[in-house]
Design a protein around this motif. Structure first.
Motif, PDB file in Angstrom:
ATOM      1  N   LEU A 147       5.940   2.754 -22.312  1.00 50.59           N
ATOM      2  CA  LEU A 147       5.514   1.355 -22.295  1.00 50.59           C
ATOM      3  C   LEU A 147       6.171   0.595 -21.144  1.00 50.59           C
ATOM      4  N   PHE A 148       7.465   0.845 -20.928  1.00 55.63           N
ATOM      5  CA  PHE A 148       8.143   0.170 -19.828  1.00 55.63           C
ATOM      6  C   PHE A 148       7.582   0.617 -18.482  1.00 55.63           C
ATOM      7  N   CYS A 149       7.347   1.920 -18.316  1.00 54.11           N
ATOM      8  CA  CYS A 149       6.798   2.405 -17.049  1.00 54.11           C
ATOM      9  C   CYS A 149       5.403   1.845 -16.783  1.00 54.11           C
ATOM     10  N   ILE A 150       4.588   1.776 -17.809  1.00 57.84           N
ATOM     11  CA  ILE A 150       3.240   1.222 -17.639  1.00 57.84           C
ATOM     12  C   ILE A 150       3.312  -0.270 -17.330  1.00 57.84           C
ATOM     13  N   SER A 151       4.168  -1.015 -18.049  1.00 59.64           N
ATOM     14  CA  SER A 151       4.234  -2.464 -17.807  1.00 59.64           C
ATOM     15  C   SER A 151       4.816  -2.767 -16.430  1.00 59.64           C
ATOM     16  N   SER A 152       5.808  -2.020 -15.998  1.00 59.94           N
ATOM     17  CA  SER A 152       6.346  -2.294 -14.663  1.00 59.94           C
ATOM     18  C   SER A 152       5.380  -1.837 -13.573  1.00 59.94           C
ATOM     19  N   SER A 153       4.633  -0.768 -13.813  1.00 54.65           N
ATOM     20  CA  SER A 153       3.604  -0.365 -12.846  1.00 54.65           C
ATOM     21  C   SER A 153       2.513  -1.423 -12.740  1.00 54.65           C
ATOM     22  N   LEU A 154       2.125  -1.975 -13.881  1.00 58.59           N
ATOM     23  CA  LEU A 154       1.151  -3.070 -13.856  1.00 58.59           C
ATOM     24  C   LEU A 154       1.733  -4.308 -13.178  1.00 58.59           C
ATOM     25  N   TYR A 178       1.353  -3.647  -9.510  1.00 65.51           N
ATOM     26  CA  TYR A 178      -0.058  -3.743  -9.125  1.00 65.51           C
ATOM     27  C   TYR A 178      -0.544  -5.192  -9.092  1.00 65.51           C
ATOM     28  N   PHE A 179      -0.306  -5.932 -10.182  1.00 66.50           N
ATOM     29  CA  PHE A 179      -0.792  -7.300 -10.240  1.00 66.50           C
ATOM     30  C   PHE A 179      -0.057  -8.214  -9.263  1.00 66.50           C
ATOM     31  N   GLY A 180       1.225  -7.971  -9.033  1.00 68.17           N
ATOM     32  CA  GLY A 180       1.960  -8.774  -8.058  1.00 68.17           C
ATOM     33  C   GLY A 180       1.404  -8.619  -6.654  1.00 68.17           C
ATOM     34  N   ILE A 181       1.119  -7.379  -6.268  1.00 68.23           N
ATOM     35  CA  ILE A 181       0.549  -7.145  -4.932  1.00 68.23           C
ATOM     36  C   ILE A 181      -0.866  -7.704  -4.845  1.00 68.23           C
ATOM     37  N   THR A 182      -1.636  -7.527  -5.911  1.00 65.93           N
ATOM     38  CA  THR A 182      -2.996  -8.073  -5.930  1.00 65.93           C
ATOM     39  C   THR A 182      -2.981  -9.597  -5.828  1.00 65.93           C
ATOM     40  N   ILE A 183      -2.093 -10.231  -6.584  1.00 66.81           N
ATOM     41  CA  ILE A 183      -1.979 -11.690  -6.528  1.00 66.81           C
ATOM     42  C   ILE A 183      -1.548 -12.147  -5.150  1.00 66.81           C
ATOM     43  N   PHE A 184      -0.647 -11.405  -4.516  1.00 69.63           N
ATOM     44  CA  PHE A 184      -0.210 -11.776  -3.173  1.00 69.63           C
ATOM     45  C   PHE A 184      -1.398 -11.831  -2.216  1.00 69.63           C
ATOM     46  N   PHE A 185      -2.180 -10.768  -2.180  1.00 66.72           N
ATOM     47  CA  PHE A 185      -3.308 -10.758  -1.238  1.00 66.72           C
ATOM     48  C   PHE A 185      -4.396 -11.742  -1.646  1.00 66.72           C
ATOM     49  N   LEU A 186      -4.678 -11.848  -2.921  1.00 71.57           N
ATOM     50  CA  LEU A 186      -5.744 -12.737  -3.386  1.00 71.57           C
ATOM     51  C   LEU A 186      -5.393 -14.203  -3.164  1.00 71.57           C
ATOM     52  N   PHE A 187      -4.208 -14.611  -3.613  1.00 69.37           N
ATOM     53  CA  PHE A 187      -3.857 -16.021  -3.503  1.00 69.37           C
ATOM     54  C   PHE A 187      -3.493 -16.425  -2.082  1.00 69.37           C
ATOM     55  N   THR A 188      -2.896 -15.547  -1.317  1.00 64.50           N
ATOM     56  CA  THR A 188      -2.486 -15.913   0.032  1.00 64.50           C
ATOM     57  C   THR A 188      -3.662 -15.958   0.991  1.00 64.50           C
ATOM     58  N   GLY A 199       8.995  -3.230  -9.079  1.00 62.67           N
ATOM     59  CA  GLY A 199       9.173  -1.916  -8.464  1.00 62.67           C
ATOM     60  C   GLY A 199      10.610  -1.430  -8.542  1.00 62.67           C
ATOM     61  N   ILE A 200      11.562  -2.346  -8.373  1.00 60.45           N
ATOM     62  CA  ILE A 200      12.977  -1.975  -8.500  1.00 60.45           C
ATOM     63  C   ILE A 200      13.269  -1.532  -9.930  1.00 60.45           C
TER      64      ILE A 200
END
Length: 152
Positions: free
Chosen positions: A9-16, A19-29, A49-50
């Motif tokens: 669960l932790f690996c999936i949530s941190s992977s998401l 993913y969502f952080g990078i997606t939000i960066f490109f989408l919102f910026t 990621g850390i």
């Protein structure tokens, strides 16, 4: 050796989170031109990621190969400082938007969305703080006395 459900669960949530952080960066910026929310999304992805990196190294018993106790303590201190900064910016975004009556829509000028992503960054920085501190203690107390290398 089987991994427990909490590990997955932790690996999936941190992977998401990555993913969502990078997606939000490109989408919102680049699409909505909301640089505040995009930057916080990228910072959130970095700290997620850390956290994922630390969890994977710990589960594979490779943490002491990559990090020393001093480096983990420094990472914990950095995580705590970033946690305090992101909470401060969250409060500032909400107070500024409420005081100046800035609406949530349009997305390009929304400070509320920047507050949401600074809260997400606060979540991952707090996770980085706790994980780094915990793993530094695990390395310290599970390593034989003569093998410990303290970094000053």
């Amino acid at each position: 050796m089987e991994k427990r459900c909490g590990y997955w669960l932790f690996c999936i949530s941190s992977s998401l989170g990555v993913y969502f952080g990078i997606t939000i960066f490109f989408l919102f910026t680049f699409f909505y031109h909301n640089n505040h929310a995009g930057t916080w999304g990228l910072l959130s992805a970095m700290f997620a990621g850390i956290c994922l990196h630390l969890k994977l190294l710990s589960s594979n018993h490779r943490l002491s190969v990559w990090y020393s106790i001093g480096q983990l303590h420094a990472l914990a201190a950095f995580g705590f400082i970033c946690f305090c900064l992101s909470l401060g910016f969250t409060a500032w975004y909400i107070i500024y938007a409420a005081y100046h009556h800035i609406p949530m829509l349009p997305v390009g000028g929304s400070y509320y969305l920047a507050a949401v992503w600074s809260v997400m960054t606060a979540k991952w920085t707090l996770c980085t703080f706790f994980m780094s501190y915990r793993y530094a203690r695990i390395i310290r107390y599970n390593t034989p006395f003569l093998i410990i290398q303290e970094d000053a």
